[in-house]
Design a protein around this motif. Sequence first.
Motif, short mmCIF file in Angstrom:
data_model
loop_
_atom_site.label_atom_id
_atom_site.label_comp_id
_atom_site.label_asym_id
_atom_site.label_seq_id
_atom_site.Cartn_x
_atom_site.Cartn_y
_atom_site.Cartn_z
N MET A 211 -21.05 -5.58 -1.06
CA MET A 211 -21.96 -4.91 -0.79
C MET A 211 -23.56 -5.14 -1.37
SD MET A 211 -22.44 -1.28 -0.37
CE MET A 211 -24.05 -0.14 -0.02
N ALA A 212 -24.45 -6.07 -0.62
CA ALA A 212 -25.03 -6.07 -1.44
C ALA A 212 -26.67 -5.17 -0.24
CB ALA A 212 -25.86 -7.23 -1.08
N VAL A 213 -28.08 -4.74 -1.67
CA VAL A 213 -28.95 -4.04 -1.00
C VAL A 213 -30.16 -5.02 -1.12
CG1 VAL A 213 -30.66 -1.81 -1.13
CG2 VAL A 213 -27.82 -1.69 -1.40
N ALA A 214 -31.01 -5.86 -0.51
CA ALA A 214 -32.00 -6.34 -0.75
C ALA A 214 -32.96 -5.43 -1.35
CB ALA A 214 -32.57 -7.44 0.74
N GLU A 215 -33.97 -6.69 -1.75
CA GLU A 215 -35.24 -5.89 -2.88
C GLU A 215 -36.75 -5.23 -1.55
OE1 GLU A 215 -38.56 -6.54 -5.67
OE2 GLU A 215 -37.58 -8.32 -4.74
N HIS A 216 -36.33 -3.65 -1.39
CA HIS A 216 -37.32 -3.07 -0.18
C HIS A 216 -36.82 -2.55 0.37
CE1 HIS A 216 -40.22 -4.51 -3.44
NE2 HIS A 216 -40.53 -6.13 -2.47
#
Length: 338
Positions: A21-26
């Motif tokens: 899983m990933a969360v991008a900047e902003h």
Amino acid sequence: MRLEDATVSFGTRAALNSVDMAVAEHEIVCVLGPSGSGKSTLLRVVAGLQPLDTGRVLLAGHDQGGVPAHKRGIGLMFQDHQLFPQRDVGGNVAFGLRMHGMRRAEREARVRELLRLVGLPGAERRAVATLSGGEQQRVALARALAPRPRLLMLDEPLGQLDRSLRDRLVVELRDLFEELGTTVLAVTHDQGEAFALADRVVVMREGHVAQSGTPLEVWRRPVDEFVARFLGFDNVVEAEVSGETAVTVWGKIPVPPNSAQGARKLLVRPAGVRLVGADEGVVACTVASRTFRGSHVALRLQPAGGPSLEAACALKDAPEPGTGVGVLFSPDDVVVLD
């Protein structure tokens, strides 16, 4: 933030099972799921409060293995606020800044700025015990944001508030995060809260990611029966799909072009169940019950054979319980599930 092959087991049960899983900047990502799906374990893993059995947590590309929670640059806001009762509002918000060694004048300026942003200007000297639930939540948010975390994590952020206050605060939170450019990872069981707040929703089931997408994508096209039912859709039935038609216990139902063929599960959203005269529909039903839902009326329809159907209609059009009606189906609100 990125999780790679994240696995955590408690005894024989895998709370997280090879999660990527990933969360991008902003970006604002909300993790949804029933109790036991692994969403809180995921949050604890990223925060450094729960070690991984296998896999990695990366923040800004750096492996966080061995990095303690207080050195990860993460802000945490919990469901129960966890404010310090012996400190006033200003003391609570300034706590992390003091731990980082910020000078007093800078701390006070930062506290004033944050209290203004969360809608509590001039509240520095107020005692925590005098605050309402919504005000305590605002203070907890200001405290989490104070050190300018590179990732803000929210654990059921509005879970203890009443519905009207939650609906108002979730809009304010999204506006605030957009204004500050905050990167957010939140976990919640409340679909409405997640869909209003998030850029992307992740639905979890038994330690796996069941579906990930924008709120609109997940709502319009749940990938399977579990996600559909978790989102509150009850009209799920076995079907045999051929071309643009599905044969079900409710009769023949039109499906969108290019739908998967063969033996499938079919979802019919309540908005796609159209009421017509008793002799005009694909299937004849009796209105078993009706429930006022504010913007519409939810009808429970009982066919002569097969499971019940949920329909939605305007209050002025809602038939009385016991009324016989016919049903047609709109393909725009039909989803062939994988």
